[in-house]
Design a protein around this motif. Sequence first.
Motif, PDB file in Angstrom:
ATOM      1  N   PHE A 228      61.671 -36.773  -6.394  1.00  4.33           N
ATOM      2  CA  PHE A 228      60.443 -36.837  -5.720  1.00  4.33           C
ATOM      3  C   PHE A 228      59.328 -37.435  -6.733  1.00  4.33           C
ATOM      4  O   PHE A 228      58.537 -38.329  -6.458  1.00  4.33           O
ATOM      5  CB  PHE A 228      59.890 -35.459  -5.169  1.00  4.33           C
ATOM      6  CG  PHE A 228      58.590 -35.420  -5.084  1.00  4.33           C
ATOM      7  CD1 PHE A 228      58.238 -35.818  -3.408  1.00  4.33           C
ATOM      8  CD2 PHE A 228      57.602 -34.807  -5.674  1.00  4.33           C
ATOM      9  CE1 PHE A 228      57.127 -35.928  -3.163  1.00  4.33           C
ATOM     10  CE2 PHE A 228      56.175 -34.832  -5.086  1.00  4.33           C
ATOM     11  CZ  PHE A 228      55.979 -35.393  -3.729  1.00  4.33           C
ATOM     12  N   GLY A 229      59.157 -36.896  -8.017  1.00  9.52           N
ATOM     13  CA  GLY A 229      58.294 -37.147  -8.881  1.00  9.52           C
ATOM     14  C   GLY A 229      58.517 -38.937  -9.472  1.00  9.52           C
ATOM     15  O   GLY A 229      57.607 -39.534  -9.512  1.00  9.52           O
ATOM     16  N   LEU A 230      59.660 -39.214  -9.351  1.00  7.74           N
ATOM     17  CA  LEU A 230      60.019 -40.688 -10.046  1.00  7.74           C
ATOM     18  C   LEU A 230      59.438 -41.624  -8.714  1.00  7.74           C
ATOM     19  O   LEU A 230      58.802 -42.597  -8.714  1.00  7.74           O
ATOM     20  CB  LEU A 230      61.414 -40.739 -10.236  1.00  7.74           C
ATOM     21  CG  LEU A 230      61.820 -40.248 -11.569  1.00  7.74           C
ATOM     22  CD1 LEU A 230      63.512 -40.459 -11.360  1.00  7.74           C
ATOM     23  CD2 LEU A 230      61.168 -40.911 -12.783  1.00  7.74           C
ATOM     24  N   ALA A 235      51.259 -41.873  -6.865  1.00  8.17           N
ATOM     25  CA  ALA A 235      50.474 -41.038  -5.791  1.00  8.17           C
ATOM     26  C   ALA A 235      49.975 -40.033  -6.810  1.00  8.17           C
ATOM     27  O   ALA A 235      49.193 -39.526  -6.721  1.00  8.17           O
ATOM     28  CB  ALA A 235      51.197 -40.498  -4.713  1.00  8.17           C
ATOM     29  N   LEU A 236      51.044 -39.382  -7.497  1.00  7.92           N
ATOM     30  CA  LEU A 236      50.784 -38.184  -8.386  1.00  7.92           C
ATOM     31  C   LEU A 236      49.777 -38.359  -9.433  1.00  7.92           C
ATOM     32  O   LEU A 236      49.230 -37.629  -9.919  1.00  7.92           O
ATOM     33  CB  LEU A 236      52.243 -37.664  -9.139  1.00  7.92           C
ATOM     34  CG  LEU A 236      52.836 -37.168  -8.164  1.00  7.92           C
ATOM     35  CD1 LEU A 236      54.505 -36.781  -9.020  1.00  7.92           C
ATOM     36  CD2 LEU A 236      52.540 -35.815  -7.492  1.00  7.92           C
ATOM     37  N   PHE A 237      49.841 -39.680 -10.086  1.00  8.66           N
ATOM     38  CA  PHE A 237      48.884 -40.113 -11.220  1.00  8.66           C
ATOM     39  C   PHE A 237      47.785 -41.133 -10.821  1.00  8.66           C
ATOM     40  O   PHE A 237      47.297 -41.770 -11.617  1.00  8.66           O
ATOM     41  CB  PHE A 237      49.659 -40.618 -12.315  1.00  8.66           C
ATOM     42  CG  PHE A 237      50.489 -39.763 -13.082  1.00  8.66           C
ATOM     43  CD1 PHE A 237      50.229 -38.823 -14.151  1.00  8.66           C
ATOM     44  CD2 PHE A 237      51.950 -39.541 -12.629  1.00  8.66           C
ATOM     45  CE1 PHE A 237      51.012 -38.029 -14.599  1.00  8.66           C
ATOM     46  CE2 PHE A 237      52.673 -38.665 -13.284  1.00  8.66           C
ATOM     47  CZ  PHE A 237      52.294 -37.816 -14.377  1.00  8.66           C
ATOM     48  N   THR A 283      63.448 -48.587  -6.856  1.00 14.06           N
ATOM     49  CA  THR A 283      62.115 -48.086  -7.789  1.00 14.06           C
ATOM     50  C   THR A 283      62.473 -46.738  -8.413  1.00 14.06           C
ATOM     51  O   THR A 283      61.970 -46.570  -9.748  1.00 14.06           O
ATOM     52  CB  THR A 283      61.171 -47.487  -6.656  1.00 14.06           C
ATOM     53  OG1 THR A 283      60.967 -48.826  -5.821  1.00 14.06           O
ATOM     54  CG2 THR A 283      60.060 -46.952  -6.976  1.00 14.06           C
ATOM     55  N   ILE A 284      63.251 -45.655  -8.008  1.00 16.70           N
ATOM     56  CA  ILE A 284      63.487 -44.694  -8.645  1.00 16.70           C
ATOM     57  C   ILE A 284      64.240 -44.855 -10.203  1.00 16.70           C
ATOM     58  O   ILE A 284      63.866 -44.338 -11.161  1.00 16.70           O
ATOM     59  CB  ILE A 284      64.517 -43.491  -7.986  1.00 16.70           C
ATOM     60  CG1 ILE A 284      63.458 -43.047  -6.761  1.00 16.70           C
ATOM     61  CG2 ILE A 284      64.847 -42.431  -8.706  1.00 16.70           C
ATOM     62  CD1 ILE A 284      64.360 -42.239  -5.931  1.00 16.70           C
ATOM     63  N   GLN A 290      61.609 -46.733 -17.193  1.00 17.09           N
ATOM     64  CA  GLN A 290      60.105 -46.935 -17.818  1.00 17.09           C
ATOM     65  C   GLN A 290      59.389 -45.934 -18.134  1.00 17.09           C
ATOM     66  O   GLN A 290      58.556 -45.829 -19.147  1.00 17.09           O
ATOM     67  CB  GLN A 290      59.519 -47.952 -16.669  1.00 17.09           C
ATOM     68  CG  GLN A 290      60.014 -49.166 -16.534  1.00 17.09           C
ATOM     69  CD  GLN A 290      59.096 -49.895 -15.176  1.00 17.09           C
ATOM     70  OE1 GLN A 290      58.161 -49.371 -14.571  1.00 17.09           O
ATOM     71  NE2 GLN A 290      59.285 -51.160 -15.264  1.00 17.09           N
ATOM     72  N   LYS A 291      59.530 -44.627 -17.345  1.00 24.52           N
ATOM     73  CA  LYS A 291      58.603 -43.393 -17.642  1.00 24.52           C
ATOM     74  C   LYS A 291      59.508 -42.486 -18.402  1.00 24.52           C
ATOM     75  O   LYS A 291      58.990 -41.305 -18.805  1.00 24.52           O
ATOM     76  CB  LYS A 291      58.255 -42.899 -16.127  1.00 24.52           C
ATOM     77  CG  LYS A 291      57.486 -44.104 -15.276  1.00 24.52           C
ATOM     78  CD  LYS A 291      56.156 -44.474 -16.046  1.00 24.52           C
ATOM     79  CE  LYS A 291      55.533 -45.259 -14.928  1.00 24.52           C
ATOM     80  NZ  LYS A 291      54.029 -45.839 -15.545  1.00 24.52           N
TER      81      LYS A 291
END
Length: 401
Positions: A228-230, A235-237, A283-284, A290-291
């Motif tokens: 979910f976070g990935l 949106a989260l940031f 995307t994930i 990348q993150k």
Amino acid sequence: MFFGNLRQDWSEFVLADLGVYRYEPVPLDSASRAFQQRADIDAYLTLRDCRESFDLAPDAASAVTALDTALDTLDTLAPRTRHNDWLRSRHDRVRHAAGQAAERLGEPALAWRAYADCGHPESRYRCVRVLEQLDRRDEALALAQAIAGAPANEEEAQRATRTLARLQRRRATAQTPTTPGAPTFASAELTLPDACAGLRVEEAARRTLERAEAPVFYVENTLINSLFGLLCWPALFAPLPGAFFHPFQRGPADLHATDFVSRRAGLFAACLAEFETGTYRATIERRFTQKYGIQSPYVAWPALDATLLALALDCFPAAHLKLWFERLLREPGANRSGLPDLVRFWPRERRYELIEVKGPGDRLQDNQRRWLAYCAAHGVPVTVLQVRWAAPEGTSAAPTP
């Protein structure tokens, strides 16, 4: 006051420069500041002093006196925090903590005073319990019925249902309110071999269940949250006012606010729309690369590697991922916990099973029951596994799928 809290200090700069902690860069401007005026700083420090006054009281009598004084101060301070959403949430947290402290001290009148004018999401239900303690049972019943009729979240609904049943029994009514039956979920039993003695039951179950063709991982609250976070990273940031105050935040400051999702509704909708377009996997995977290592309130980097990520994306259907993510968005703070302990994959068949492990004498927690019921209601394969240790005479074979 650079950080907007008294928990962080200048060592954050050093640790970031050394690469010990990495943070997502978020654009900041004057509107991003936690404190917009000197009065905001004074209010924050007053809230801190109120909390410490009853938390650090040397004895019960001193704590009761401190609570009474703190509530007077909070009443006076309330108008000075309404213009700042972040300060108001801090005010509600201190007020709720005061109510909890009063309950522990056996002071229901003080607890009622704390909860009655509190915007904390758990305070409304606590009011019901305190009204019971004050022997104001009709009011408690009326409030419980109001909560059950329009619950703020799943946890409140679950608690209200139980409380209503208890209050109705005490009133000796002929019949308690009926509620829809909760979906049932599969259960199984497993005997753990002596070779696993000394291990935690989750790890012992994982080793016993694992097969070459069906790897099992201990993931609990890490895997689904990380996916979910990935996917929802933008949106989260998102650099919204009141979310980020300085460059050293692992997530938005308003994560637990009631309007957290609604303020980002369009951004979250765009993220979840990738399940329809089929781009979610790319995307994930891209964000994982990348993150990697950047602090996040959802992504548990130590628990996630490329092998587990690939298995999850191979075996979790997009429809199930979307279901989980939608539930996480209902209550971003509360629903991060309670997920099953293990996941078992069958890569060749591209299927999986979630497994909640319970040892002897262990019972399901409320948040676990809510996740299990949700999964069962939506056809997600989930099992509650009751385990026991083998008797000295021998062991039982592990069940096969």
